[in-house]
Write a protein that holds these residues in place. Structure first.
Motif, PDB file in Angstrom:
ATOM      1  N   ILE A 153       0.880  -1.172   0.000  1.00 54.91           N
ATOM      2  CA  ILE A 153       0.000   0.000   0.000  1.00 54.91           C
ATOM      3  C   ILE A 153       0.913   1.216   0.000  1.00 54.91           C
ATOM      4  O   ILE A 153       1.518   1.558   1.020  1.00 54.91           O
ATOM      5  N   ALA A 154       1.047   1.848  -1.152  1.00 54.56           N
ATOM      6  CA  ALA A 154       1.999   2.958  -1.292  1.00 54.56           C
ATOM      7  C   ALA A 154       1.704   3.687  -2.589  1.00 54.56           C
ATOM      8  O   ALA A 154       1.146   3.100  -3.531  1.00 54.56           O
ATOM      9  N   PRO A 155       2.072   4.938  -2.672  1.00 53.94           N
ATOM     10  CA  PRO A 155       1.898   5.653  -3.952  1.00 53.94           C
ATOM     11  C   PRO A 155       2.946   5.196  -4.955  1.00 53.94           C
ATOM     12  O   PRO A 155       4.027   4.704  -4.600  1.00 53.94           O
ATOM     13  N   GLY A 156       2.620   5.332  -6.226  1.00 52.18           N
ATOM     14  CA  GLY A 156       3.600   5.107  -7.280  1.00 52.18           C
ATOM     15  C   GLY A 156       3.931   3.667  -7.587  1.00 52.18           C
ATOM     16  O   GLY A 156       4.996   3.380  -8.137  1.00 52.18           O
ATOM     17  N   LEU A 157       3.048   2.727  -7.284  1.00 50.03           N
ATOM     18  CA  LEU A 157       3.316   1.327  -7.625  1.00 50.03           C
ATOM     19  C   LEU A 157       3.251   1.144  -9.140  1.00 50.03           C
ATOM     20  O   LEU A 157       2.484   1.826  -9.826  1.00 50.03           O
ATOM     21  N   PRO A 158       4.051   0.222  -9.686  1.00 50.43           N
ATOM     22  CA  PRO A 158       3.960  -0.051 -11.124  1.00 50.43           C
ATOM     23  C   PRO A 158       2.646  -0.747 -11.457  1.00 50.43           C
ATOM     24  O   PRO A 158       1.977  -1.291 -10.580  1.00 50.43           O
ATOM     25  N   ASP A 159       2.263  -0.731 -12.718  1.00 48.18           N
ATOM     26  CA  ASP A 159       1.045  -1.423 -13.134  1.00 48.18           C
ATOM     27  C   ASP A 159       1.131  -2.905 -12.815  1.00 48.18           C
ATOM     28  O   ASP A 159       2.215  -3.509 -12.805  1.00 48.18           O
ATOM     29  N   GLY A 160      -0.028  -3.494 -12.567  1.00 49.88           N
ATOM     30  CA  GLY A 160      -0.105  -4.929 -12.385  1.00 49.88           C
ATOM     31  C   GLY A 160      -0.551  -5.613 -13.664  1.00 49.88           C
ATOM     32  O   GLY A 160      -0.729  -4.967 -14.713  1.00 49.88           O
ATOM     33  N   VAL A 161      -0.735  -6.912 -13.589  1.00 48.23           N
ATOM     34  CA  VAL A 161      -1.306  -7.636 -14.720  1.00 48.23           C
ATOM     35  C   VAL A 161      -2.652  -7.009 -15.081  1.00 48.23           C
ATOM     36  O   VAL A 161      -2.982  -6.856 -16.254  1.00 48.23           O
ATOM     37  N   ARG A 162      -3.394  -6.626 -14.045  1.00 48.69           N
ATOM     38  CA  ARG A 162      -4.596  -5.819 -14.240  1.00 48.69           C
ATOM     39  C   ARG A 162      -4.496  -4.602 -13.335  1.00 48.69           C
ATOM     40  O   ARG A 162      -4.070  -4.713 -12.171  1.00 48.69           O
ATOM     41  N   THR A 163      -4.860  -3.463 -13.849  1.00 51.76           N
ATOM     42  CA  THR A 163      -4.809  -2.227 -13.077  1.00 51.76           C
ATOM     43  C   THR A 163      -6.197  -1.596 -13.074  1.00 51.76           C
ATOM     44  O   THR A 163      -6.836  -1.474 -14.121  1.00 51.76           O
ATOM     45  N   ILE A 164      -6.657  -1.236 -11.875  1.00 54.22           N
ATOM     46  CA  ILE A 164      -7.972  -0.623 -11.703  1.00 54.22           C
ATOM     47  C   ILE A 164      -7.771   0.846 -11.372  1.00 54.22           C
ATOM     48  O   ILE A 164      -7.056   1.193 -10.422  1.00 54.22           O
ATOM     49  N   ASP A 165      -8.380   1.702 -12.145  1.00 53.10           N
ATOM     50  CA  ASP A 165      -8.301   3.141 -11.902  1.00 53.10           C
ATOM     51  C   ASP A 165      -9.261   3.497 -10.770  1.00 53.10           C
ATOM     52  O   ASP A 165     -10.474   3.366 -10.902  1.00 53.10           O
ATOM     53  N   ALA A 166      -8.705   3.950  -9.638  1.00 52.35           N
ATOM     54  CA  ALA A 166      -9.526   4.304  -8.483  1.00 52.35           C
ATOM     55  C   ALA A 166      -9.453   5.788  -8.162  1.00 52.35           C
ATOM     56  O   ALA A 166      -9.780   6.201  -7.043  1.00 52.35           O
ATOM     57  N   ALA A 167      -9.047   6.606  -9.109  1.00 50.60           N
ATOM     58  CA  ALA A 167      -8.977   8.051  -8.868  1.00 50.60           C
ATOM     59  C   ALA A 167     -10.354   8.579  -8.490  1.00 50.60           C
ATOM     60  O   ALA A 167     -11.353   8.311  -9.170  1.00 50.60           O
ATOM     61  N   GLY A 168     -10.423   9.322  -7.382  1.00 44.38           N
ATOM     62  CA  GLY A 168     -11.679   9.866  -6.905  1.00 44.38           C
ATOM     63  C   GLY A 168     -12.565   8.842  -6.220  1.00 44.38           C
ATOM     64  O   GLY A 168     -13.730   9.135  -5.928  1.00 44.38           O
ATOM     65  N   ARG A 169     -12.030   7.658  -5.935  1.00 46.81           N
ATOM     66  CA  ARG A 169     -12.836   6.573  -5.389  1.00 46.81           C
ATOM     67  C   ARG A 169     -12.298   6.114  -4.034  1.00 46.81           C
ATOM     68  O   ARG A 169     -11.187   6.452  -3.654  1.00 46.81           O
ATOM     69  N   TRP A 170     -13.110   5.343  -3.338  1.00 45.65           N
ATOM     70  CA  TRP A 170     -12.736   4.809  -2.035  1.00 45.65           C
ATOM     71  C   TRP A 170     -12.328   3.349  -2.201  1.00 45.65           C
ATOM     72  O   TRP A 170     -13.043   2.555  -2.806  1.00 45.65           O
ATOM     73  N   VAL A 171     -11.191   3.004  -1.655  1.00 49.45           N
ATOM     74  CA  VAL A 171     -10.700   1.627  -1.670  1.00 49.45           C
ATOM     75  C   VAL A 171     -10.753   1.137  -0.231  1.00 49.45           C
ATOM     76  O   VAL A 171     -10.085   1.697   0.647  1.00 49.45           O
ATOM     77  N   MET A 172     -11.519   0.106   0.015  1.00 50.09           N
ATOM     78  CA  MET A 172     -11.798  -0.287   1.397  1.00 50.09           C
ATOM     79  C   MET A 172     -11.849  -1.813   1.507  1.00 50.09           C
ATOM     80  O   MET A 172     -11.947  -2.514   0.497  1.00 50.09           O
ATOM     81  N   PRO A 173     -11.772  -2.336   2.729  1.00 49.32           N
ATOM     82  CA  PRO A 173     -11.970  -3.786   2.873  1.00 49.32           C
ATOM     83  C   PRO A 173     -13.359  -4.171   2.397  1.00 49.32           C
ATOM     84  O   PRO A 173     -14.301  -3.371   2.440  1.00 49.32           O
ATOM     85  N   GLY A 174     -13.504  -5.408   1.949  1.00 41.81           N
ATOM     86  CA  GLY A 174     -14.822  -5.884   1.543  1.00 41.81           C
ATOM     87  C   GLY A 174     -15.792  -5.867   2.706  1.00 41.81           C
ATOM     88  O   GLY A 174     -15.426  -6.098   3.861  1.00 41.81           O
ATOM     89  N   ILE A 175     -17.051  -5.604   2.411  1.00 46.41           N
ATOM     90  CA  ILE A 175     -18.103  -5.515   3.423  1.00 46.41           C
ATOM     91  C   ILE A 175     -18.444  -6.909   3.943  1.00 46.41           C
ATOM     92  O   ILE A 175     -18.436  -7.892   3.204  1.00 46.41           O
TER      93      ILE A 175
END
Length: 575
Positions: free
Chosen positions: A36-58
């Motif tokens: 969990i850090a800024p500036g990670l390289p792309d993964g096999v799949r990359t999800i754009d979460a700009a302006g979004r909340w990333v949280m544990p599953g409910i």
């Protein structure tokens, strides 16, 4: 070689602890949160979460997915709304020990599920003999979400005593039978079950041809029987979940007392349904939270489950669980054939009883029975759609109760209507959601196919918080995730490096007011029924379970619920 399987880029990351969010990327590798850090390289799949909340599953801690998980294990209606872990086996009902016919009789009426679907799911799927085998059977399926479980008291009681004796008010288990129940509970806890579920509610009736209209086995148990089982739960630090008898509100005091610890015994984690701002009794939520606060102050470990949205229910004709709370309503539900039921509803002596019951304004009840507060949503007679039964009665010069019965006789289950029975006042709803003696639950996911639709309860809570600001977003996230995982003793609810990657990505721009809209979808377990649901897919960008992207941008992953094994069986541990 790419360092990460998935990278969630540029979101506000909530870790589930209640701490303020941080702007960061999340890297997932081998099913775990790797960074969990800024500036990670792309993964096999990359999800754009700009302006979004990333949280544990409910976490959804109150479901009745027991049959569905066996035959349609994707549990997609929850997954699409950001839920990554569910708890089944609530309200004394599980499918661990009892056979197919007993399970169908116990589930079908009280949880409003088709008898043949429950029966078929158990009959075709059951390969296990004990809780460990049941957990293994679930793990072998292509689960779309993680699953944890209670062992149901009605399940073990019916198995030990036989269904007939278990629902006989005069029968009591022998010492040998009580010892067998204790062994079964111990085996379940050893297999990682979170605890025991019981029920006292007079609403809980059997379906089927053998013992129709008798209550569930657990309601016939004495408190001595409960205490014998509770000793095991108390020793292990596991949970007792139950539904009290609303006709005997003083009985709640026994649950509160059993939760309290002392110098000589541990507190017993106890959770009941439900803390609600009931229209029929505006004092109920205050009294419930006050009593729980007092019990916990004296050493209890008690929580009310709470649905964090208006409690809106629908009915087809008179098929609605709250009709169980008064004599004439239960009598109508006891008649399962629609033509015979119509004859009963047309009978004048029956109507006199029904009018009297509906007019009653005192005593414990859930439904307000105000037929001016009951909107007709669909009917072959288009002239009544959009009106209340009270308004129809005024037009026809009859009693509101007669308007309901007339339309039910003429149109049967094609008459569809709705009412809100609780949680209609925003200020009280806000207060309940902040109470330390309340936990977010009671969605009843997987049950009541035509009555209730609360699969997206977590999204609706986050939407209310975002729009009303009555608590910090990070607190709401904690209440839906880490708080529940900790209380139930489950390895879930946190978004931290090294933890399992159960993650939900939320787009607050998708909080557009549609989360409470009515919709229908095919029931995935088969058969003909359409399931009532809510849909607000713009709010959930992605759901990850054990590092697998199981749902993203309105689409399920390839193989979801059929070949993709994303979820697992979550095992609780002793505390």
């Amino acid at each position: 070689m790419t360092e990460y399987d998935v990278v969630i880029r540029g979101g506000m990351v909530f870790d589930g602890s209640g701490a303020a969010p941080v702007a960061a990327d999340v890297g997932v590798r081998d099913g775990k949160v790797a960074a969990i850090a800024p500036g990670l390289p792309d993964g096999v799949r990359t999800i754009d979460a700009a302006g979004r909340w990333v949280m544990p599953g409910i976490l959804d801690v109150h479901t009745h997915y027991d049959a569905e998980a066996l035959v349609a294990p994707g549990l997609g209606e929850s997954v699409r709304h950001g839920v990554t872990s569910v708890v089944l086996g609530n309200c004394s009902l599980s499918t661990v020990y009892a056979g197919a016919e007993d399970c169908a009789d116990m589930f079908a009426r009280v949880e409003a599920l088709p008898w043949d679907i429950v029966h078929g799911a158990i009959k075709e799927s059951k390969t296990w003999q004990d809780p460990a085998g049941y957990a293994a059977a679930l793990e072998s399926r292509p689960l779309g979400a993680n699953v944890a479980a209670f062992i149901g008291h009605s399940d073990i009681r019916a198995t030990v005593m036989g269904l007939g004796r278990s629902v006989d008010a005069e029968a009591r288990p022998t010492d040998t039978e009580l010892a067998a129940m204790r062994r079964m509970l111990t085996d379940a806890l050893d297999a990682g079950f979170v605890g025991l579920s019981t029920i006292r509610s007079s609403f809980s009736k059997l379906e089927g041809t053998r013992f129709p209209a008798r209550q569930l086995p657990s309601t016939y148990a004495t408190w001595r029987e409960y205490r014998r089982l509770n000793r095991i739960l108390r020793k292990r630090g596991r949970v007792h979940q139950s539904t009290p008898n609303l006709a005997m509100p003083a009985e709640v005091a026994l649950y509160l007392a059993q939760s309290v610890g002392s110098l000589f015994r541990r507190p017993l984690k106890t959770t009941l349904i439900a803390a609600a701002d009931v229209k029929a009794d505006r004092r109920a939520s205050w009294a419930a939270t006050f009593a729980a606060t007092l019990a916990n102050r004296f050493g209890g470990e008690f929580r009310w489950q709470h649905l964090p949205v208006p409690f809106e229910v629908y009915a087809d004709g008179v098929d609605l669980v709250v009709f169980e709370e008064f004599g004439s309503g239960a009598a109508a539900l006891n008649v399962r054939d629609e033509m015979e039921r119509g004859k009963l509803l047309a009978d004048e002596s029956y109507r006199r009883r029904f009018r009297k019951d509906v007019a009653k304004r005192f005593g414990p009840r859930v439904w307000h029975r105000d037929l001016y507060d009951a909107e007709i949503m669909a009917c072959p007679d288009a002239s009544v759609v959009g009106k209340s039964f009270g308004a129809v009665a005024d037009e026809r010069g009859i009693e509101p109760a007669d308007a309901l019965l007339d339309l039910a006789v003429e149109h049967g289950s094609k008459l569809r209507w709705r009412t809100t029975i609780a949680n209609d006042r925003d200020d009280v709803l806000d207060r309940l959601q902040q109470s330390p003696v309340v936990q977010v639950g009671f969605a009843d996911s997987g049950a009541h196919l035509r009555n209730m639709a609360f699969y997206n309860f977590g999204i609706r809570l986050l939407e209310r918080v975002h729009q009303r600001g009555f608590m910090p977003v990070e607190t709401a996230v904690h209440r839906l995730t880490g708080e529940l995982a900790d209380w139930y003793g489950l390895d879930a609810g946190y978004l931290r490096q090294g933890h399992r990657a159960d993650i939900t990505v939320i787009d607050p721009a998708g909080f557009d007011g549609t989360s409470s809209a009515y919709a229908e979808a095919p029931f995935p377990a088969g058969g003909s029924p359409q399931r009532m649901v809510n849909r607000n897919d713009r709010a959930v960008t992605a759901t990850l379970v054990n590092g697998h992207i199981v749902y993203a941008e309105g689409e399920f992953a390839e193989g979801f619920g059929t070949t993709l094994h994303a979820g697992t069986f979550l095992r609780a541990t002793d505390r």
